[in-house]
Design a protein around this motif. Structure first.
Motif, PDB file in Angstrom:
ATOM      1  N   ILE A 129      -1.541  -4.592  -0.567  1.00 28.54           N
ATOM      2  CA  ILE A 129      -0.513  -3.921  -1.367  1.00 28.54           C
ATOM      3  C   ILE A 129      -0.980  -2.551  -1.834  1.00 28.54           C
ATOM      4  O   ILE A 129      -0.231  -1.565  -1.776  1.00 28.54           O
ATOM      5  CB  ILE A 129      -0.129  -4.806  -2.569  1.00 28.54           C
ATOM      6  CG1 ILE A 129       0.549  -6.091  -2.081  1.00 28.54           C
ATOM      7  CG2 ILE A 129       0.794  -4.051  -3.522  1.00 28.54           C
ATOM      8  CD1 ILE A 129       0.736  -7.131  -3.157  1.00 28.54           C
ATOM      9  N   GLU A 130      -2.214  -2.447  -2.301  1.00 33.97           N
ATOM     10  CA  GLU A 130      -2.743  -1.153  -2.740  1.00 33.97           C
ATOM     11  C   GLU A 130      -2.845  -0.183  -1.563  1.00 33.97           C
ATOM     12  O   GLU A 130      -2.593   1.014  -1.701  1.00 33.97           O
ATOM     13  CB  GLU A 130      -4.121  -1.334  -3.376  1.00 33.97           C
ATOM     14  CG  GLU A 130      -4.092  -2.052  -4.711  1.00 33.97           C
ATOM     15  CD  GLU A 130      -3.481  -1.204  -5.812  1.00 33.97           C
ATOM     16  OE1 GLU A 130      -4.203  -0.396  -6.429  1.00 33.97           O
ATOM     17  OE2 GLU A 130      -2.263  -1.355  -6.059  1.00 33.97           O
ATOM     18  N   LEU A 131      -3.192  -0.699  -0.399  1.00 31.49           N
ATOM     19  CA  LEU A 131      -3.238   0.119   0.810  1.00 31.49           C
ATOM     20  C   LEU A 131      -1.863   0.709   1.106  1.00 31.49           C
ATOM     21  O   LEU A 131      -1.725   1.902   1.395  1.00 31.49           O
ATOM     22  CB  LEU A 131      -3.703  -0.745   1.985  1.00 31.49           C
ATOM     23  CG  LEU A 131      -3.994  -0.046   3.309  1.00 31.49           C
ATOM     24  CD1 LEU A 131      -5.224   0.848   3.199  1.00 31.49           C
ATOM     25  CD2 LEU A 131      -4.185  -1.088   4.414  1.00 31.49           C
ATOM     26  N   LEU A 139       0.400   5.764  -5.184  1.00 27.67           N
ATOM     27  CA  LEU A 139      -0.882   5.927  -5.865  1.00 27.67           C
ATOM     28  C   LEU A 139      -1.648   7.075  -5.223  1.00 27.67           C
ATOM     29  O   LEU A 139      -1.526   7.313  -4.014  1.00 27.67           O
ATOM     30  CB  LEU A 139      -1.724   4.649  -5.745  1.00 27.67           C
ATOM     31  CG  LEU A 139      -1.190   3.378  -6.395  1.00 27.67           C
ATOM     32  CD1 LEU A 139      -2.151   2.230  -6.104  1.00 27.67           C
ATOM     33  CD2 LEU A 139      -1.010   3.560  -7.887  1.00 27.67           C
ATOM     34  N   PRO A 140      -2.457   7.777  -5.987  1.00 29.82           N
ATOM     35  CA  PRO A 140      -3.304   8.829  -5.391  1.00 29.82           C
ATOM     36  C   PRO A 140      -4.427   8.197  -4.566  1.00 29.82           C
ATOM     37  O   PRO A 140      -4.883   7.093  -4.854  1.00 29.82           O
ATOM     38  CB  PRO A 140      -3.863   9.557  -6.618  1.00 29.82           C
ATOM     39  CG  PRO A 140      -3.829   8.543  -7.717  1.00 29.82           C
ATOM     40  CD  PRO A 140      -2.616   7.696  -7.455  1.00 29.82           C
ATOM     41  N   ARG A 141      -4.853   8.916  -3.558  1.00 29.72           N
ATOM     42  CA  ARG A 141      -5.955   8.454  -2.712  1.00 29.72           C
ATOM     43  C   ARG A 141      -7.251   9.090  -3.194  1.00 29.72           C
ATOM     44  O   ARG A 141      -7.314  10.287  -3.414  1.00 29.72           O
ATOM     45  CB  ARG A 141      -5.699   8.835  -1.251  1.00 29.72           C
ATOM     46  CG  ARG A 141      -4.377   8.317  -0.701  1.00 29.72           C
ATOM     47  CD  ARG A 141      -4.108   8.895   0.680  1.00 29.72           C
ATOM     48  NE  ARG A 141      -2.761   8.584   1.145  1.00 29.72           N
ATOM     49  CZ  ARG A 141      -2.235   9.065   2.267  1.00 29.72           C
ATOM     50  NH1 ARG A 141      -2.950   9.881   3.042  1.00 29.72           N
ATOM     51  NH2 ARG A 141      -1.001   8.747   2.623  1.00 29.72           N
ATOM     52  N   HIS A 142      -8.260   8.274  -3.337  1.00 27.23           N
ATOM     53  CA  HIS A 142      -9.552   8.783  -3.760  1.00 27.23           C
ATOM     54  C   HIS A 142     -10.119   9.676  -2.659  1.00 27.23           C
ATOM     55  O   HIS A 142     -10.071   9.319  -1.475  1.00 27.23           O
ATOM     56  CB  HIS A 142     -10.505   7.621  -4.035  1.00 27.23           C
ATOM     57  CG  HIS A 142     -11.717   8.002  -4.802  1.00 27.23           C
ATOM     58  ND1 HIS A 142     -12.788   8.678  -4.232  1.00 27.23           N
ATOM     59  CD2 HIS A 142     -12.053   7.812  -6.116  1.00 27.23           C
ATOM     60  CE1 HIS A 142     -13.717   8.882  -5.132  1.00 27.23           C
ATOM     61  NE2 HIS A 142     -13.295   8.371  -6.300  1.00 27.23           N
ATOM     62  N   ILE A 147     -11.037   4.950   4.182  1.00 23.05           N
ATOM     63  CA  ILE A 147      -9.863   4.357   4.819  1.00 23.05           C
ATOM     64  C   ILE A 147      -8.829   5.431   5.132  1.00 23.05           C
ATOM     65  O   ILE A 147      -8.101   5.348   6.137  1.00 23.05           O
ATOM     66  CB  ILE A 147      -9.258   3.258   3.919  1.00 23.05           C
ATOM     67  CG1 ILE A 147     -10.188   2.042   3.883  1.00 23.05           C
ATOM     68  CG2 ILE A 147      -7.876   2.844   4.382  1.00 23.05           C
ATOM     69  CD1 ILE A 147      -9.715   0.919   2.991  1.00 23.05           C
ATOM     70  N   PHE A 148      -8.784   6.457   4.281  1.00 22.41           N
ATOM     71  CA  PHE A 148      -7.803   7.526   4.496  1.00 22.41           C
ATOM     72  C   PHE A 148      -8.426   8.830   4.973  1.00 22.41           C
ATOM     73  O   PHE A 148      -7.717   9.768   5.320  1.00 22.41           O
ATOM     74  CB  PHE A 148      -7.008   7.767   3.207  1.00 22.41           C
ATOM     75  CG  PHE A 148      -6.101   6.632   2.853  1.00 22.41           C
ATOM     76  CD1 PHE A 148      -4.877   6.488   3.470  1.00 22.41           C
ATOM     77  CD2 PHE A 148      -6.489   5.685   1.909  1.00 22.41           C
ATOM     78  CE1 PHE A 148      -4.038   5.427   3.156  1.00 22.41           C
ATOM     79  CE2 PHE A 148      -5.667   4.617   1.587  1.00 22.41           C
ATOM     80  CZ  PHE A 148      -4.437   4.488   2.210  1.00 22.41           C
ATOM     81  N   ILE A 191       8.059  -4.491  -1.599  1.00 24.56           N
ATOM     82  CA  ILE A 191       6.921  -4.678  -0.711  1.00 24.56           C
ATOM     83  C   ILE A 191       7.363  -4.511   0.735  1.00 24.56           C
ATOM     84  O   ILE A 191       6.605  -4.009   1.581  1.00 24.56           O
ATOM     85  CB  ILE A 191       6.263  -6.062  -0.943  1.00 24.56           C
ATOM     86  CG1 ILE A 191       5.020  -6.219  -0.062  1.00 24.56           C
ATOM     87  CG2 ILE A 191       7.245  -7.187  -0.717  1.00 24.56           C
ATOM     88  CD1 ILE A 191       3.941  -5.203  -0.274  1.00 24.56           C
ATOM     89  N   ALA A 192       8.588  -4.902   1.065  1.00 23.23           N
ATOM     90  CA  ALA A 192       9.090  -4.730   2.436  1.00 23.23           C
ATOM     91  C   ALA A 192       9.196  -3.257   2.793  1.00 23.23           C
ATOM     92  O   ALA A 192       8.803  -2.832   3.886  1.00 23.23           O
ATOM     93  CB  ALA A 192      10.447  -5.419   2.589  1.00 23.23           C
ATOM     94  N   ALA A 193       9.730  -2.456   1.865  1.00 29.49           N
ATOM     95  CA  ALA A 193       9.865  -1.016   2.121  1.00 29.49           C
ATOM     96  C   ALA A 193       8.500  -0.362   2.273  1.00 29.49           C
ATOM     97  O   ALA A 193       8.296   0.496   3.141  1.00 29.49           O
ATOM     98  CB  ALA A 193      10.649  -0.358   0.993  1.00 29.49           C
ATOM     99  N   LEU A 194       7.535  -0.761   1.441  1.00 24.70           N
ATOM    100  CA  LEU A 194       6.184  -0.199   1.535  1.00 24.70           C
ATOM    101  C   LEU A 194       5.531  -0.577   2.867  1.00 24.70           C
ATOM    102  O   LEU A 194       4.857   0.249   3.493  1.00 24.70           O
ATOM    103  CB  LEU A 194       5.326  -0.704   0.379  1.00 24.70           C
ATOM    104  CG  LEU A 194       5.655  -0.153  -1.018  1.00 24.70           C
ATOM    105  CD1 LEU A 194       4.772  -0.828  -2.067  1.00 24.70           C
ATOM    106  CD2 LEU A 194       5.463   1.351  -1.071  1.00 24.70           C
ATOM    107  N   ALA A 195       5.732  -1.819   3.291  1.00 27.81           N
ATOM    108  CA  ALA A 195       5.137  -2.269   4.549  1.00 27.81           C
ATOM    109  C   ALA A 195       5.734  -1.519   5.733  1.00 27.81           C
ATOM    110  O   ALA A 195       5.017  -1.071   6.634  1.00 27.81           O
ATOM    111  CB  ALA A 195       5.337  -3.773   4.720  1.00 27.81           C
ATOM    112  N   LEU A 196       7.044  -1.370   5.748  1.00 29.02           N
ATOM    113  CA  LEU A 196       7.694  -0.656   6.845  1.00 29.02           C
ATOM    114  C   LEU A 196       7.260   0.809   6.870  1.00 29.02           C
ATOM    115  O   LEU A 196       7.080   1.405   7.941  1.00 29.02           O
ATOM    116  CB  LEU A 196       9.213  -0.758   6.713  1.00 29.02           C
ATOM    117  CG  LEU A 196       9.803  -2.152   6.945  1.00 29.02           C
ATOM    118  CD1 LEU A 196      11.283  -2.166   6.600  1.00 29.02           C
ATOM    119  CD2 LEU A 196       9.592  -2.597   8.398  1.00 29.02           C
TER     120      LEU A 196
END
Length: 334
Positions: A129-131, A139-142, A147-148, A191-196
């Protein structure tokens, strides 16, 4: 002798189960050896384990540090006053048996301690989920998060999260998302929208599913399958009649053209013209397609939509000449 037989019969009777070996809710399967043997590499995670099947494998331990880091960042952020580790543990534990029943091959000695299973589910689910949140910009990326910042990790994660043996029940992702999101986030996305959004333009073709009207989902691979096949009509009759390869079709006077439909499997044949919607083939296309096929072959509630499409392409492509013609006339390969 009769007494011996009676004892043996009673012993056998006592060992006969009263329930089916597989629970009715199973939806996450180990890939059968008859399918796996064609290419074992595409069914095993290369970077991260999600769920119990590959949990604890030595070569995947490096990512466990990232899971714990992501969970720590989530808890420190406290987006929801009710979000704490005790609450997460309580909710998952109350549904632990449901989660276990989603896995087809959970032998008694697979999980020694139910608490360890719950900890694994929380770490894996919150990591995913955080990914997704970081990818979507929620969320901001460190700046030091590889990973990013490293392309190879992003690429491998896209494949690993689409493996049949590397799934969490959709219920887990939904519950953890609801518990760890603010009221504003829950109102703006799901969560569905984030996954897509995370999987974006997948390795085959972008689907057209609306996350607001999404049908029942079992896990992330099932979501991807729904995204690809949602608008595809099921065949009216079962069975498959083999068709000639591209070269022979051309010799018979059949033309092949790029279809205009946005649906990948909207293949049409009319008046001597076969129209196939273009698709994009990226590096992990084989992994995704093979895992989708394995899922359809294992889950009795799935129609063989991806499998049928793969069989069609297998019939059409019998040589390099067939592939080259399709590449030029109908498909986009990268």
């Amino acid at each position: 002798m009769a007494e011996v037989n009676r004892v043996a019969v009673l012993k056998l009777l006592g060992g006969l189960p009263t329930k089916p070996p597989w629970p009715s809710g199973r939806c996450i399967f180990r890939v059968p050896s008859t399918i796996r043997r064609h290419n074992e590499y595409v069914y095993d995670p290369q970077l991260v384990s999600i769920g119990p099947y590959h949990h604890g494998h030595e070569r995947l331990q490096h990512m466990e540090k990232f899971k714990r880091w992501y969970l720590r960042c989530l808890l420190d952020r406290t987006p929801n006053p009710e979000c704490n580790l005790s609450r997460l543990f309580e909710v998952i534990k109350s549904n632990a048996q449901y989660c276990l029943d989603c896995y087809s091959e959970m032998e008694e000695d697979t999980i020694i301690d139910i608490d360890k299973f719950i900890v694994m589910v929380i770490l894996d689910g919150c990591f995913v989920i955080e990914l997704f949140r970081k990818q979507a910009g929620v969320l901001p990326r460190h700046p030091d998060d590889p990973i990013f910042t490293t392309s190879y990790m992003r690429k491998i994660l896209l494949s690993d999260l689409m493996l049949l043996e590397n799934q969490l029940p959709w219920f887990v992702l939904e519950v953890l998302f609801d518990l760890t999101s603010s009221h504003q986030e829950r109102g703006n996305t799901s969560i569905a929208a984030l996954a897509l959004d995370y999987f974006g333009f997948n390795t085959i073709r972008r689907g057209s599913i609306d996350p607001c009207t999404i049908p029942a989902v079992k896990h992330l691979l099932d979501l991807q399958r729904n995204n690809i096949t949602y608008a595809t009509k099921s065949p009216e009759r079962a069975g498959w009649n083999p068709i000639p390869c591209v070269t022979k079709l051309l010799q018979l006077g059949v033309r092949l053209e790029a279809g205009e439909s946005s649906e990948m499997m909207d293949v049409r044949f009319d008046k001597g013209v076969m129209r196939i919607p273009p698709i994009v083939i990226l590096d992990n296309a084989e992994s995704l397609i093979r895992n989708l096929i394995a899922y359809e072959q294992c889950d009795g509630t799935c129609k063989d939509k991806i499998t049928s499409y793969a069989v069609l392409l297998n019939n059409l492509i019998q040589s390099g000449t067939d592939l080259d013609y399709l590449r030029v006339s109908t498909m986009t390969l990268t």
